[in-house]
Design a protein around this motif. Structure first.
Motif, PDB file in Angstrom:
ATOM      1  N   ARG A 153     126.366  13.831  16.910  1.00 11.33           N
ATOM      2  CA  ARG A 153     126.974  15.162  16.890  1.00 11.33           C
ATOM      3  C   ARG A 153     127.374  15.653  18.272  1.00 11.33           C
ATOM      4  O   ARG A 153     127.551  16.854  18.492  1.00 11.33           O
ATOM      5  CB  ARG A 153     126.071  16.204  16.213  1.00 11.33           C
ATOM      6  CG  ARG A 153     125.848  15.990  14.730  1.00 11.33           C
ATOM      7  CD  ARG A 153     125.334  17.251  14.048  1.00 11.33           C
ATOM      8  NE  ARG A 153     126.350  18.296  13.965  1.00 11.33           N
ATOM      9  CZ  ARG A 153     126.384  19.359  14.746  1.00 11.33           C
ATOM     10  NH1 ARG A 153     125.498  19.529  15.703  1.00 11.33           N
ATOM     11  NH2 ARG A 153     127.333  20.267  14.597  1.00 11.33           N
ATOM     12  N   SER A 158     136.494  15.586  18.298  1.00 12.40           N
ATOM     13  CA  SER A 158     135.688  14.867  17.307  1.00 12.40           C
ATOM     14  C   SER A 158     134.212  15.063  17.634  1.00 12.40           C
ATOM     15  O   SER A 158     133.856  15.667  18.652  1.00 12.40           O
ATOM     16  CB  SER A 158     136.034  13.370  17.306  1.00 12.40           C
ATOM     17  OG  SER A 158     135.675  12.773  18.538  1.00 12.40           O
ATOM     18  N   ARG A 159     133.351  14.549  16.750  1.00 13.48           N
ATOM     19  CA  ARG A 159     131.909  14.476  17.016  1.00 13.48           C
ATOM     20  C   ARG A 159     131.442  13.064  16.700  1.00 13.48           C
ATOM     21  O   ARG A 159     131.849  12.481  15.692  1.00 13.48           O
ATOM     22  CB  ARG A 159     131.125  15.496  16.180  1.00 13.48           C
ATOM     23  CG  ARG A 159     131.253  16.926  16.692  1.00 13.48           C
ATOM     24  CD  ARG A 159     130.238  17.854  16.057  1.00 13.48           C
ATOM     25  NE  ARG A 159     130.440  19.227  16.482  1.00 13.48           N
ATOM     26  CZ  ARG A 159     129.874  19.777  17.565  1.00 13.48           C
ATOM     27  NH1 ARG A 159     129.065  19.033  18.325  1.00 13.48           N
ATOM     28  NH2 ARG A 159     130.107  21.033  17.884  1.00 13.48           N
ATOM     29  N   PRO A 214     134.934  19.458  15.027  1.00 11.32           N
ATOM     30  CA  PRO A 214     134.397  19.441  13.663  1.00 11.32           C
ATOM     31  C   PRO A 214     132.881  19.617  13.688  1.00 11.32           C
ATOM     32  O   PRO A 214     132.223  19.262  14.660  1.00 11.32           O
ATOM     33  CB  PRO A 214     134.806  18.058  13.144  1.00 11.32           C
ATOM     34  CG  PRO A 214     135.042  17.236  14.372  1.00 11.32           C
ATOM     35  CD  PRO A 214     135.524  18.173  15.425  1.00 11.32           C
ATOM     36  N   ASN A 264     130.256  12.099  13.156  1.00 13.21           N
ATOM     37  CA  ASN A 264     131.210  11.044  12.805  1.00 13.21           C
ATOM     38  C   ASN A 264     132.468  11.605  12.130  1.00 13.21           C
ATOM     39  O   ASN A 264     132.969  11.053  11.150  1.00 13.21           O
ATOM     40  CB  ASN A 264     130.556   9.999  11.889  1.00 13.21           C
ATOM     41  CG  ASN A 264     129.554   9.143  12.622  1.00 13.21           C
ATOM     42  OD1 ASN A 264     129.769   8.772  13.780  1.00 13.21           O
ATOM     43  ND2 ASN A 264     128.440   8.846  11.976  1.00 13.21           N
ATOM     44  N   THR A 265     132.957  12.712  12.670  1.00 12.89           N
ATOM     45  CA  THR A 265     134.140  13.357  12.117  1.00 12.89           C
ATOM     46  C   THR A 265     135.182  13.526  13.212  1.00 12.89           C
ATOM     47  O   THR A 265     134.856  13.894  14.339  1.00 12.89           O
ATOM     48  CB  THR A 265     133.792  14.732  11.515  1.00 12.89           C
ATOM     49  OG1 THR A 265     132.752  14.567  10.551  1.00 12.89           O
ATOM     50  CG2 THR A 265     135.009  15.344  10.837  1.00 12.89           C
ATOM     51  N   ALA A 302     130.583  18.316  11.449  1.00 13.37           N
ATOM     52  CA  ALA A 302     129.794  17.175  10.979  1.00 13.37           C
ATOM     53  C   ALA A 302     129.857  16.005  11.958  1.00 13.37           C
ATOM     54  O   ALA A 302     130.838  15.829  12.688  1.00 13.37           O
ATOM     55  CB  ALA A 302     130.297  16.729   9.611  1.00 13.37           C
TER      56      ALA A 302
END
Length: 307
Positions: free
Chosen positions: A157, A152-153, A244, A248-249, A246
């Motif tokens: 980021r 995830s990010r 990912p 908050n993904t 982006a």
């Protein structure tokens, strides 16, 4: 420390043991004054619990069943700068104690008035954790597995990896470890990155263990190798991950490549299910074919009779 935990890193810094009801153990804790001034240090037991996958020492001089079993040979020590003193901790388990693990802390506390007009009392406290399991027989074996890795990010980021950990043993676990990345874009390697969150997992529970990585890392794909340990128990999970792009993904969870190697019974069970499904499909086909040939003969015979 108990003989069965010789070499256990947790037992070298915490009191970790298993006792039968009515049993007694004695342990020493070392109190050291690391300040530049003499200190009066009070020593006392306190209650603790494991909540939301974290070891929580309760505020103040909170008590629980475990603290009622603890006595100290000294409740205070006066130490010069750099001085040390041992305090003897005795734990006498109630003969009527029920089976289960208890948690507590041996606290060393200093206090002094602040230099503010409010005259606030400043308290500094450090402690040694206690993990005491009570019950008949031997010490329940600790164990855990890692069932998935999720890339995830976060909002900045920064790439993260969340490992899903199942405590499959009989003792609470304190998770630590590191993550390394290899075979990234252009053959780049990165790490090791230490596990970012302090996670304590109760027996039978599942928790997420998070590792936050360098913001400059590209998305991937990467070959990830996560090593987690609690005491002398260690597990390794490997997987190919792509973060990912982006903020908050969250990506999809990835089953470690070596998971079925460490779960041969489950792998065998899945193989048996696949074999059973193939057998059923074959049986259905075999049953259908004679029926279709018999129907063809039934259709052909009346036609032959009429000729």
């Amino acid at each position: 420390m108990p003989a069965n935990r010789f070499g256990d890193p947790r037992a070298q810094v915490y009191i970790v043991d298993h006792l039968a009801p009515g049993a007694v153990i004695k342990r020493h804790v070392l109190i050291t004054n690391n300040s530049q001034a003499p200190q009066h240090i009070e020593v006392f037991p306190g209650a603790a619990s494991i909540d939301d996958d974290a070891f929580n020492a309760l505020a103040g001089r909170a008590t629980n069943e475990l603290t009622s079993w603890i006595s100290l040979n000294r409740t205070a020590v006066d130490l010069p700068p750099g001085g040390s003193e041992k305090v003897l901790v005795t734990i006498a388990v109630d003969p009527a104690a029920s089976t289960g693990e208890r948690y507590g802390v041996i606290w060393a506390e200093t206090s002094a008035p602040s230099n503010t007009p409010e005259n606030v009392l400043m308290v500094t406290r450090v402690g040694v954790r206690i993990y005491l399991d009570v019950g008949p027989g031997g010490d329940p074996a600790p164990s855990f597995d890692i069932s998935s890795l999720t890339p995830s990010r976060d909002g900045d980021r920064r790439p993260e990896v969340l490992a899903t950990v199942h405590n499959t043993g009989g003792r609470a676990l304190d998770m630590a470890g590191e993550l390394t990345l290899s075979d990234g874009p252009g053959g780049v390697n990165a790490g090791p990155f230490p596990v970012s969150t302090a996670v304590t997992v109760l027996p039978g529970h599942t928790a997420g263990v998070r590792t936050v990585l360098d913001q400059r890392l590209p998305d991937g794909p990467w070959k990830a190798r996560l090593t987690l340990r609690s005491g002398y128990i260690e597990r390794v999970a490997t997987a190919t991950l792509t973060f990912p792009a982006a903020a908050n993904t969250v990506g999809g969870p990835v089953t470690p490549e070596n998971w079925f190697q460490t779960h041969p019974l489950l792998a065998g069970g899945l193989a048996a299910l696949v074999g059973a499904a193939l057998f059923v499909a074959f049986f259905v086909v075999r049953r259908r074919r004679p029926v279709s040939r018999r129907r063809e003969r039934e259709r052909a015979e009346p036609l032959a009779e009429s000729v």
